[in-house]
Design a protein around this motif. Sequence first.
Motif, PDB file in Angstrom:
ATOM      1  N   PRO A   1     -39.381  -7.850  -1.276  1.00  8.29           N
ATOM      2  CA  PRO A   1     -40.261  -7.083  -2.162  1.00  8.29           C
ATOM      3  C   PRO A   1     -41.641  -6.846  -1.560  1.00  8.29           C
ATOM      4  O   PRO A   1     -42.298  -5.854  -1.893  1.00  8.29           O
ATOM      5  CB  PRO A   1     -40.339  -7.947  -3.434  1.00  8.29           C
ATOM      6  N   LEU A   2     -42.081  -7.737  -0.676  1.00  3.65           N
ATOM      7  CA  LEU A   2     -43.379  -7.531  -0.029  1.00  3.65           C
ATOM      8  C   LEU A   2     -43.358  -6.270   0.820  1.00  3.65           C
ATOM      9  O   LEU A   2     -44.291  -5.467   0.775  1.00  3.65           O
ATOM     10  CB  LEU A   2     -43.749  -8.734   0.827  1.00  3.65           C
ATOM     11  N   GLN A   3     -42.305  -6.082   1.596  1.00  7.92           N
ATOM     12  CA  GLN A   3     -42.227  -4.890   2.431  1.00  7.92           C
ATOM     13  C   GLN A   3     -42.172  -3.637   1.581  1.00  7.92           C
ATOM     14  O   GLN A   3     -42.759  -2.607   1.933  1.00  7.92           O
ATOM     15  CB  GLN A   3     -41.006  -4.963   3.348  1.00  7.92           C
ATOM     16  N   ARG A   4     -41.503  -3.710   0.456  1.00 15.31           N
ATOM     17  CA  ARG A   4     -41.455  -2.581  -0.481  1.00 15.31           C
ATOM     18  C   ARG A   4     -42.866  -2.230  -0.940  1.00 15.31           C
ATOM     19  O   ARG A   4     -43.253  -1.052  -0.961  1.00 15.31           O
ATOM     20  CB  ARG A   4     -40.561  -2.935  -1.673  1.00 15.31           C
ATOM     21  N   ALA A   5     -43.656  -3.241  -1.304  1.00 12.24           N
ATOM     22  CA  ALA A   5     -45.034  -3.001  -1.746  1.00 12.24           C
ATOM     23  C   ALA A   5     -45.873  -2.440  -0.606  1.00 12.24           C
ATOM     24  O   ALA A   5     -46.647  -1.488  -0.796  1.00 12.24           O
ATOM     25  CB  ALA A   5     -45.639  -4.295  -2.276  1.00 12.24           C
ATOM     26  N   TRP A   6     -45.737  -3.026   0.584  1.00  9.67           N
ATOM     27  CA  TRP A   6     -46.511  -2.543   1.732  1.00  9.67           C
ATOM     28  C   TRP A   6     -46.173  -1.099   2.075  1.00  9.67           C
ATOM     29  O   TRP A   6     -47.055  -0.328   2.462  1.00  9.67           O
ATOM     30  CB  TRP A   6     -46.265  -3.445   2.939  1.00  9.67           C
ATOM     31  N   ASP A   7     -44.907  -0.719   1.965  1.00 11.73           N
ATOM     32  CA  ASP A   7     -44.510   0.657   2.263  1.00 11.73           C
ATOM     33  C   ASP A   7     -45.197   1.632   1.310  1.00 11.73           C
ATOM     34  O   ASP A   7     -45.677   2.702   1.729  1.00 11.73           O
ATOM     35  CB  ASP A   7     -42.995   0.808   2.161  1.00 11.73           C
ATOM     36  N   LEU A   8     -45.260   1.287   0.022  1.00 12.39           N
ATOM     37  CA  LEU A   8     -45.885   2.158  -0.965  1.00 12.39           C
ATOM     38  C   LEU A   8     -47.396   2.244  -0.744  1.00 12.39           C
ATOM     39  O   LEU A   8     -47.993   3.331  -0.842  1.00 12.39           O
ATOM     40  CB  LEU A   8     -45.581   1.650  -2.371  1.00 12.39           C
ATOM     41  N   ILE A   9     -48.015   1.114  -0.443  1.00 14.51           N
ATOM     42  CA  ILE A   9     -49.463   1.108  -0.195  1.00 14.51           C
ATOM     43  C   ILE A   9     -49.785   1.878   1.087  1.00 14.51           C
ATOM     44  O   ILE A   9     -50.721   2.686   1.139  1.00 14.51           O
ATOM     45  CB  ILE A   9     -49.992  -0.335  -0.108  1.00 14.51           C
ATOM     46  N   GLY A  10     -49.002   1.625   2.136  1.00 13.11           N
ATOM     47  CA  GLY A  10     -49.238   2.306   3.399  1.00 13.11           C
ATOM     48  C   GLY A  10     -49.087   3.810   3.286  1.00 13.11           C
ATOM     49  O   GLY A  10     -49.854   4.574   3.877  1.00 13.11           O
ATOM     50  N   ALA A  11     -48.098   4.262   2.503  1.00 10.35           N
ATOM     51  CA  ALA A  11     -47.895   5.689   2.314  1.00 10.35           C
ATOM     52  C   ALA A  11     -49.089   6.322   1.605  1.00 10.35           C
ATOM     53  O   ALA A  11     -49.503   7.438   1.929  1.00 10.35           O
ATOM     54  CB  ALA A  11     -46.613   5.935   1.526  1.00 10.35           C
ATOM     55  N   ALA A  12     -49.659   5.615   0.630  1.00  6.98           N
ATOM     56  CA  ALA A  12     -50.819   6.135  -0.097  1.00  6.98           C
ATOM     57  C   ALA A  12     -52.079   6.126   0.766  1.00  6.98           C
ATOM     58  O   ALA A  12     -52.879   7.059   0.731  1.00  6.98           O
ATOM     59  CB  ALA A  12     -51.046   5.315  -1.368  1.00  6.98           C
ATOM     60  N   TRP A  13     -52.236   5.082   1.571  1.00 14.85           N
ATOM     61  CA  TRP A  13     -53.457   4.908   2.370  1.00 14.85           C
ATOM     62  C   TRP A  13     -53.440   5.776   3.629  1.00 14.85           C
ATOM     63  O   TRP A  13     -54.490   6.186   4.125  1.00 14.85           O
ATOM     64  CB  TRP A  13     -53.619   3.439   2.726  1.00 14.85           C
TER      65      TRP A  13
ATOM     66  N   LEU B   1     -59.129   2.404 -14.074  1.00 11.25           N
ATOM     67  CA  LEU B   1     -58.433   3.674 -13.949  1.00 11.25           C
ATOM     68  C   LEU B   1     -56.941   3.400 -13.959  1.00 11.25           C
ATOM     69  O   LEU B   1     -56.472   2.478 -13.281  1.00 11.25           O
ATOM     70  CB  LEU B   1     -58.832   4.367 -12.642  1.00 11.25           C
ATOM     71  N   THR B   2     -56.187   4.194 -14.702  1.00  8.17           N
ATOM     72  CA  THR B   2     -54.734   4.075 -14.746  1.00  8.17           C
ATOM     73  C   THR B   2     -54.117   5.323 -14.128  1.00  8.17           C
ATOM     74  O   THR B   2     -54.491   6.447 -14.474  1.00  8.17           O
ATOM     75  CB  THR B   2     -54.224   3.909 -16.182  1.00  8.17           C
ATOM     76  N   ARG B   3     -53.172   5.113 -13.204  1.00  3.80           N
ATOM     77  CA  ARG B   3     -52.474   6.207 -12.531  1.00  3.80           C
ATOM     78  C   ARG B   3     -50.973   6.000 -12.652  1.00  3.80           C
ATOM     79  O   ARG B   3     -50.498   4.875 -12.817  1.00  3.80           O
ATOM     80  CB  ARG B   3     -52.837   6.240 -11.045  1.00  3.80           C
ATOM     81  N   ASP B   4     -50.230   7.089 -12.493  1.00  3.27           N
ATOM     82  CA  ASP B   4     -48.769   6.965 -12.478  1.00  3.27           C
ATOM     83  C   ASP B   4     -48.240   6.794 -11.057  1.00  3.27           C
ATOM     84  O   ASP B   4     -47.050   6.577 -10.868  1.00  3.27           O
ATOM     85  CB  ASP B   4     -48.101   8.152 -13.166  1.00  3.27           C
ATOM     86  N   GLN B   5     -49.140   6.895 -10.064  1.00  2.41           N
ATOM     87  CA  GLN B   5     -48.771   6.572  -8.692  1.00  2.41           C
ATOM     88  C   GLN B   5     -50.030   6.208  -7.921  1.00  2.41           C
ATOM     89  O   GLN B   5     -51.145   6.608  -8.285  1.00  2.41           O
ATOM     90  CB  GLN B   5     -48.053   7.726  -8.007  1.00  2.41           C
ATOM     91  N   LEU B   6     -49.862   5.439  -6.868  1.00  2.00           N
ATOM     92  CA  LEU B   6     -50.991   4.976  -6.075  1.00  2.00           C
ATOM     93  C   LEU B   6     -51.508   6.106  -5.195  1.00  2.00           C
ATOM     94  O   LEU B   6     -50.726   6.820  -4.564  1.00  2.00           O
ATOM     95  CB  LEU B   6     -50.558   3.791  -5.212  1.00  2.00           C
ATOM     96  N   LYS B   7     -52.835   6.234  -5.162  1.00  2.00           N
ATOM     97  CA  LYS B   7     -53.477   7.246  -4.331  1.00  2.00           C
ATOM     98  C   LYS B   7     -54.516   6.589  -3.429  1.00  2.00           C
ATOM     99  O   LYS B   7     -55.250   5.695  -3.859  1.00  2.00           O
ATOM    100  CB  LYS B   7     -54.143   8.316  -5.200  1.00  2.00           C
ATOM    101  N   GLY B   8     -54.565   7.058  -2.179  1.00  2.00           N
ATOM    102  CA  GLY B   8     -55.511   6.490  -1.232  1.00  2.00           C
ATOM    103  C   GLY B   8     -56.949   6.656  -1.675  1.00  2.00           C
ATOM    104  O   GLY B   8     -57.778   5.758  -1.466  1.00  2.00           O
ATOM    105  N   ALA B   9     -57.279   7.785  -2.312  1.00  6.68           N
ATOM    106  CA  ALA B   9     -58.643   8.019  -2.769  1.00  6.68           C
ATOM    107  C   ALA B   9     -59.064   6.992  -3.821  1.00  6.68           C
ATOM    108  O   ALA B   9     -60.229   6.580  -3.866  1.00  6.68           O
ATOM    109  CB  ALA B   9     -58.773   9.437  -3.333  1.00  6.68           C
ATOM    110  N   ASP B  10     -58.117   6.564  -4.655  1.00  9.49           N
ATOM    111  CA  ASP B  10     -58.429   5.556  -5.671  1.00  9.49           C
ATOM    112  C   ASP B  10     -58.688   4.194  -5.017  1.00  9.49           C
ATOM    113  O   ASP B  10     -59.576   3.445  -5.437  1.00  9.49           O
ATOM    114  CB  ASP B  10     -57.301   5.444  -6.684  1.00  9.49           C
ATOM    115  N   LEU B  11     -57.901   3.871  -3.999  1.00 13.94           N
ATOM    116  CA  LEU B  11     -58.149   2.635  -3.256  1.00 13.94           C
ATOM    117  C   LEU B  11     -59.530   2.655  -2.618  1.00 13.94           C
ATOM    118  O   LEU B  11     -60.234   1.644  -2.598  1.00 13.94           O
ATOM    119  CB  LEU B  11     -57.081   2.443  -2.181  1.00 13.94           C
TER     120      LEU B  11
END
Length: 274
Positions: free
Chosen positions: A119-131, A23-33
């Motif tokens: 950059p790790l914290q940047r990634a974690w912030d985006l994942i955490g916001a989606a989850w 699946l390809t998305r333009d932003q991360l979504k918790g439901a996809d995770l």
Amino acid sequence: METAAELANAGIQTPAYVLFDQLTRDQLKGADLAQLAAGVLAALRVETFFSMDECSSIMTALQSCEMGSYDEQVVRPRIAKLGPAVYDFYLEGALSDAYWEHAAESTETRRRLLDGRDPLQRAWDLIGAAWGSAVRPATVGQKPLFAGMIREINNGARMHFDEVVRELPGTFDETPVCQLAFNCHLEMPAQGGEAVVFRRRWNPEDEQHRDGYGYSRSLVENSPRVSVRAETGDAVLFDPRNYHRVEPNAAAGRRATLSFFLGVMADGTLTAWS
């Protein structure tokens, strides 16, 4: 084996349930995770997870960093990396002291790569916001593990699987109920470098087909698969308990990623390690 889209194009009716697709998305979504963790999806590609400017800044800063590699007697072709893999420092049920030293040094180096930020914290912030909850480091003996390895895989990676509960039994303070792999592509060649994920997990008899860290491709020749081609800035997530490999670069350029594992815990929170 064909994907659902290929079967549909051929006029073949498929069941209502989802097959082994990406699946390809333009932003991360918790439901996809959640679907990925449940095994409904083969792989999730998130376009422009990091901006081109962010990727360029990280790669420029990385030029002044000394990169190590996995044990070249075991991992061939060579894979350059910044940061320790927990499995490489696992001996007789525990992590060596060298792991913690390497982890501290690598964390200090990486946390300055994104214009002085991590950059790790940047990634974690985006994942955490989606989850819906913050990502936290996995721990051993209440000590946080290293996460956020930067790897350069230009000549491909052999087919293998990653499963912490099997490879490091009883080591983590908390056992994840599901494991995901995260790779944000900081630079990609114009061709090649695809991640190929197979709908097949390790079986004991597979050890007869093992050479070093890799396994014979004959194990998966009849298994469903997806090939995920990412562009610079894209993040790709999949279940690494499925066999997977990386194709060699087919054009000039580097294949560099920010990589770590995500553990989905029994309470629904996320942990991370490399």
